[in-house]
Design an enzyme around this catalytic site. Structure first.
Site, PDB file in Angstrom:
ATOM      1  N   GLY A 297       7.123  16.310 -19.153  1.00 55.91           N
ATOM      2  CA  GLY A 297       6.218  16.385 -18.018  1.00 55.91           C
ATOM      3  C   GLY A 297       6.525  15.364 -16.943  1.00 55.91           C
ATOM      4  N   SER A 298       5.452  14.814 -16.338  1.00 53.01           N
ATOM      5  CA  SER A 298       5.600  13.965 -15.146  1.00 53.01           C
ATOM      6  C   SER A 298       6.303  12.640 -15.413  1.00 53.01           C
ATOM      7  CB  SER A 298       4.226  13.708 -14.537  1.00 53.01           C
ATOM      8  OG  SER A 298       3.665  14.905 -14.056  1.00 53.01           O
ATOM      9  N   THR A 299       6.533  12.278 -16.678  1.00 49.60           N
ATOM     10  CA  THR A 299       7.279  11.051 -16.952  1.00 49.60           C
ATOM     11  C   THR A 299       8.723  11.152 -16.472  1.00 49.60           C
ATOM     12  OG1 THR A 299       7.810  11.827 -19.197  1.00 49.60           O
ATOM     13  CG2 THR A 299       5.845  10.439 -18.935  1.00 49.60           C
TER      14      THR A 299
END
EC number: 3.4.16.4
Length: 572
Positions: A297-299
């Site tokens: 995801g957004s990591t």
């Protein structure tokens, strides 16, 4: 009457002949015995000795204990404790011996069952009665002196840290062979080489004399891991509490030393006690941080921003228009939480803008983001040598795969392990130098490999620090006294060819302290249930507690001092 006809003379002659015959026979017998004795003491001596030895002299193995496994500070994680095995030679066992009832009591075997087993296996020469008993119990069995009942000394593996380190250390089977974890990976060097000795046994197999040692036992080599047991305990405690509070299916935490790539802590839930596996749930065996794959995801967004800066098309002050809060890519709609308007690169990370990173990714070469992700270790083995470690999935994308390039920019369409994600954040903390993750303590600082040009990673790290600020998504990751940088991730779980609307993976990956990075911490909570499910509210607080404790344990000085109150400034 002549002498020839004299009966007395004839009788005397007959007696004389018989005496001489007896004498000759005796001489022959003595000569035969003497000859045989000379033969036995001469030509046949080696043969007879070998036959006698074959019945009384035995070669016995001397068990070698496995090598010690310790943490980086020498704290034991796996030790070998002396135990014994009780076994029987049913053919030689005296079933009328009065000590058998006492033996059944000592071994906690019903007397009738013990007698039946010995009787039914009468033709066998070996049968286990009980394995890995205490030395005190073995001594008590020895004192019974029952013909055919034997005691062998050996070792049993014991794990002082129990479930806290079990996914890393693993365990051995009853024969002392590694079955899981590093016990399996380093089984050859840990197990050692048993010795041998000659002993004299009586006719019922009891050892009555040690003759000599043939070969000394060679203990296994010790293994020193990179983990710090203090940090490991703390990480395990915080993870277990979080999984219970959020009623999650599972969770994992990895803590790396950004200067060396050493794993300081690696913990999972569910776990198990390796010292008592009687009620072991097989689902608890997995080292999820190294074997379970998930979409990060957004990591991943900091790497998309780093790739944009590496392309030369963007600086941290470059503006990207994310209006009207969504973008259409080849028929697919990619949305932000709301319309953020024009954003610089820092605010794209702060607000976690999907539209922003999508526009960055589509404006670069098709493989720009993927190449950087591969260089920081995604999609390939970390090289730890851990059994069953997964490499993840990092697909090659061409120019026409615009939707896939867009989703990869914000962490969908690829998969990683948590260890890979933590390792990927190391170059962001070390000005672009990649240190490969390792489970073993490093005696010399590793050289590392540059994967991001100088100067870019520190800028991205400062951008990530805003995520922890008042306008960011990771405010709960803040650590008193330290500057912290990180990125949250809230990922819909894959389900039935798509994504489930009500099942999530909460992720947070962060670095501390920003001024002189020491730790990279990655956290993954699988399927938290309840009102809180996002990375910023589920995983970020775990990072805060683990980072705070680890920095204190490692004596890392604070780099963020409280600002003086306004009245104090006025007085000055």
């Amino acid at each position: 009457m002549s002498n020839a006809e004299d009966p007395t003379v004839q009788t005397h002659a007959a007696r004389s002949w018989r005496i001489w015959l007896v004498v000759v026979l005796l001489v022959l017998i003595v000569a035969g015995i003497t000859s045989k004795l000379l033969s036995l003491y001469g030509d046949d001596q080696a043969f007879l000795r070998s036959q006698g030895d074959a019945r009384t002299v035995r070669t016995m193995l001397i068990p070698a204990h496995r090598g010690l496994i310790t943490d980086r500070n020498g704290e034991p994680l796996a030790v070998s404790a002396p135990v014994a095995t009780i076994w029987a030679d049913p053919l030689r066992t005296d079933l009328q011996h009065t000590g058998l009832s006492r033996l059944s009591h000592l071994l906690e075997i019903p007397s009738q069952s013990l007698m039946a087993d010995l009787r039914d296996n009468r033709e066998r020469r070996f049968m286990y009665l009980k394995r890995q008993v205490t030395p005190e119990l073995a001594e008590a069995v020895d004192e019974l002196d029952i013909p055919g009942i034997h005691v062998d000394r050996e070792y049993k593996r014991y794990y002082p840290a129990g479930e806290v380190t079990t996914h890393l250390v693993g365990f051995t089977n009853v024969d002392g062979e590694g079955q899981e974890g590093l016990e399996l990976a380093y089984n050859q060097s840990l197990r050692g080489e048993p010795g041998r000795k000659l002993v004299l046994k009586d006719r019922v197999g009891r050892t009555i004399k040690h003759i000599r040692s043939i070969q000394a036992a060679d203990p296994g080599e010790d293994l020193q891991l990179s983990i710090d047991l203090r940090v490991q305990y703390m990480a395990y405690r915080e993870l277990k509490a979080a999984v219970e509070v959020h009623q999650a299916d599972s969770g994992s935490v990895v803590v790396l030393d950004t200067r060396t790539g050493e794993v300081l802590a690696l913990v999972n839930q569910l776990s198990y006690n390796p010292n008592d596996r009687s009620n072991l749930n097989t689902s608890a065996l997995r080292n999820r941080a190294m074997t379970d794959l998930f979409e990060p995801g957004s990591t991943i967004k900091p790497f998309t921003v780093a790739a944009a800066m590496m392309s030369g098309q963007y600086t941290r002050d470059s503006i990207v228009d994310t209006s009207p809060g969504y973008i259409r890519v080849s028929g697919a709609t990619i949305k932000d939480f709301r319309n953020y308007g024009e954003l610089d690169l820092t605010t794209i990370i702060t607000k976690s803008s999907n539209v922003g990173v999508t526009k960055l990714a589509l404006s670069m070469e098709p493989d720009a983001v993927r190449n950087l992700l591969q260089n920081v270790g995604l999609g390939r083995d970390t090289g730890t040598g851990f059994p069953g470690e997964r490499t993840g999935v990092l697909p090659f994308l061409n120019e026409r795969q615009r939707v896939e390039r867009a989703t990869m920019s914000y962490g969908y369409g690829l998969s990683t392990t948590l260890l890979q994600l933590a390792q990927a954040y190391v170059p962001l903390a070390s000005d672009g130098i990649m240190h490969q993750a390792t489970l073993l303590k490093q005696e010399q600082p590793p050289t590392g490999k540059r994967v991001i040009p100088p100067g870019i990673a520190p800028q991205v790290l400062e951008m990530m620090e805003t995520v922890i600020g008042p306008r960011g998504t990771g405010r709960r990751a803040a650590v008193d006294g330290y500057r912290v940088a990180g990125k949250t991730g809230t990922v819909h779980k894959a389900s039935g060819g798509g994504y489930a609307e009500d099942r999530y993976v909460a992720v947070f990956s962060g670095i501390a302290p920003v001024s002189n990075p020491r730790l990279a911490v990655a956290i993954m909570i699988d399927n938290p249930k309840g009102q809180e499910y996002g990375g910023g509210v589920v995983a970020a607080p775990i990072f805060s507690r683990i980072a705070a404790g680890a920095l204190r344990l490692l004596n890392v000085p604070p780099d963020k001092w409280p600002e003086p109150a306004k009245d104090q400034v006025a007085m000055q």
